[in-house]
Design a protein around this motif. Sequence first.
Motif, PDB file in Angstrom:
ATOM      1  N   LEU A 160      79.274  -3.829 -93.487  1.00 46.30           N
ATOM      2  CA  LEU A 160      78.354  -4.860 -93.011  1.00 46.30           C
ATOM      3  C   LEU A 160      77.016  -4.774 -93.753  1.00 46.30           C
ATOM      4  N   ALA A 180      77.450  -6.194 -97.163  1.00 49.64           N
ATOM      5  CA  ALA A 180      77.447  -7.660 -97.108  1.00 49.64           C
ATOM      6  C   ALA A 180      76.020  -8.182 -97.016  1.00 49.64           C
ATOM      7  N   PRO A 225      82.315 -10.568 -92.428  1.00 50.08           N
ATOM      8  CA  PRO A 225      82.227 -11.251 -93.729  1.00 50.08           C
ATOM      9  C   PRO A 225      83.595 -11.730 -94.195  1.00 50.08           C
TER      10      PRO A 225
END
Length: 438
Positions: A145, A148, A190
């Motif tokens: 995360l 991303a 994502p």
Amino acid sequence: MPTPPVPPTPVTPPTLPPEVVSRLSAGLDPVDAAIEARHPGAASGRQPVHTCYLPADRMRPDIVPAWAARAGELLAAYGGDPTALAAATGGDPAADRAAAVHAHVVRTLATEPVQDLRVDLEDGYGPRPDEVEDADAVRAAEALLAAAGAGTLPARYGLRPKSLDPAVRIRGLRSLDLFLTTLAAGGGVPPGLVLTLPKVSDPVQLRVFDAIVTELERRLGLAPIGIEVQVETPAAVLALPELVRAGLALGPGRLVGLHVGTYDYSAALGISAADQASDHPAVEYATTLMQLAAAGTAIQVADGSSNLLPIDAAEAPGADGRDVRRAWQRHADLVRRAWHRGLYQGWDLHPGQLVSRHAAVAGCLLTGLDDAIARLAAYAAARQATTIADEPATGRALAGQVLRALDAGLLADDGLAAAGLRRDTVKRLSGRTTPAGP
């Protein structure tokens, strides 16, 4: 005096009336439907040239830039100019080709060094205490995360949990749950997430894994996730048609890949450790069967890895440039052989393999590219301007080569336009029309 027109030759009417032909061929209607369901067409998305495997405890938010930096260090030290890189990887030594390959590697390490990243909780990670694996599954998801958010997450990424074998089934499913739960809690998963199911031996295992993933998707509010099956047991190879049928029955885009497990499969056949490799005849037989089973579907087939790693003294005392070049040569040879066989994706296990991977891929794509563009342009214009009369199947193959060069950044739209081609035309002729995955 004008020549009088020649009267048309009378056409003998067919013996069978249309209704008779329709009645006798009606039995093909369900066959047509079954064939269309079994062969829905090629995937629309780009196939990554590799999947980079990383043990979960080594996952961190900046892992892709870190791999790129390490690959760049090795490139500068042992392949710093086109001639040196060509010699180290067994590439074409011609000056223009070597320069183009070297430039591609430098550019790719700076822009997209990793196309697919798989966090590994299986063999590359090994058995750990439950509390340790719990924490690593969560931290890996958090790191993805964060990547991303930083814009460094690859276009495709995901997790390989432990298999559904009885001894590790509950452990693997718990880690999968923790991983997905953490991603879902991070404000949105994502795009590009894929789950790899290892050591599959029976289609029922795929169906059960799908059911568990479906339930997690429902409870966590996740979009459908693509699943890859690792083919690394003799039972899986023997069951490939059934596995593919089971995958297609799960719905469009659920089963997105078949990946060979080179070393588990070789060991299961009794092949000695020294001979275990993706170019061993037994492994190549398995990957050929995988290609046959997946042909005409949106399921992408991937080759295995090279366990000879390009490591120098910075990582292992006593290693040197000769070890790096030997590993690059072997890896690049395997990549080129795989591409020759129509296997355009493989596994990479070390940052240094990014150099040999991207160098070999560029060399494969550049070889014959100008001829492929010319032949494809002639085929698209129905002029057959070359000395080779290409059939539709060859047209698809030519379009596939050109499209992969576009994917890799080795060809631009203006290069297509110079030959009278457009990107959408190339995609149409390649058959890349079916969604690649959820």
